[in-house]
Design an enzyme around this catalytic site. Structure first.
Site: not given
Length: 291
Positions: A210, A84
């Site tokens: 995504r 992340c």
């Protein structure tokens, strides 16, 4: 209890060709200490017939081990997020920040193997990003491999990269250098992307985040989210429970590619599921109803 639409989404992508699903990134410290946090973040079902990996953000051995012990028997493995790149995560020492404190990664993997009761089928993986050079990256990954990790997921960007193309050429070299399975991540938005990434990297699998948010039927070969997939998502949300705000966000992503901005804003303006369903049936040529 407030329930989020994460379980329905995992079941949805499974139905449309996804072999392994992950939870969203869960903060291990609060998960370990708070039953309320666990009820919000971790909902499973016997209907999840394939592997489910619980993904934790952690920067201490204690938090990762404590959180992992709570999910053994309810999923198929745990994953340490070292990828992340968000500023808050980097500032707090989570996610990609761990790439620059590798001893923490080594300690977490070793202690997991020493302390967590698990069957051979229960995995411990690490999700990673690239370092500034291929040699540095391969050296780090080899050390993680020696600690006993089951497999790694590699997002083929450094933590500074955002919209730049994922470097799958580097990933191909990394794959050649390791004995453990490698899962490729980055820039998989359709089935052709999946095929190209697989061919170039020879990775054992290809991960999409995504891409699946925008099109949960990606791995079934659809270019955009089909109406049948949206209706399946609605059915799963009704069956398993959902948080309406979270649901709207997921739905917004699903239709973003093939709906106008005004249509998307109208969806976000809905204040209840009944209002949403009225709009959905009128504008998406659907006869879906809650029975």
């Amino acid at each position: 209890m407030v329930r989020f639409s994460k379980l329905p989404f995992r079941l949805l992508v499974r139905k449309y060709g996804c072999d392994v699903t992950y939870t969203s990134m869960i903060m291990s410290d609060s998960f370990r200490l708070s039953a309320a946090k666990r009820s919000h973040e971790f909902v499973t079902s016997q209907d999840e017939t394939g592997p489910v990996i619980t993904q934790f953000a952690a920067n201490t051995v204690e938090d990762f081990i404590g959180a992992s012990q709570l999910v053994v028997g309810y999923c198929d493995g745990v994953d340490l997020n070292c990828g992340c790149p968000q500023k808050w995560a980097m500032h707090e020492g989570y996610g990609a920040a761990l790439l620059y404190s590798p001893q923490k990664i080594f300690d977490i993997v070793r202690q997991f193997r020493n302390q967590v009761e698990h069957e051979a089928a229960f995995s411990m993986s690490v999700k990673l990003r690239l370092l500034s050079s291929l040699n540095e990256t391969v050296d780090l990954y080899r050390q993680i491999e020696k600690c006993g990790v089951s497999f790694i997921g590699v997002h083929s960007r450094t933590h500074q990269m955002r919209t730049e193309p994922a470097d799958h050429d580097q990933l191909a070299e990394i794959k050649k250098s390791l004995q453990i399975p490698v899962v490729a991540n980055g820039d998989c938005f359709n089935l052709e992307d999946y095929r190209l990434i697989s061919e170039k990297t020879k990775a054992h699998g290809v991960m999409s985040a995504r891409g699946l948010l925008e099109n949960p039927a990606l791995f079934a070969g659809y270019e955009n989210t089909p109406l049948c997939c949206i209706e399946d998502f609605l059915k799963l949300c009704v069956k398993y429970g959902f948080n309406f705000v979270s649901f709207k966000k997921l739905f917004y992503w699903m239709i973003e590619r093939n709906c106008s901005k005004s249509e998307r804003l109208n969806i976000l303006a809905c204040n209840s599921m009944s209002q949403f369903l009225d709009y959905f049936k009128d504008n998406f040529n659907s006869d879906f109803s809650i029975r």
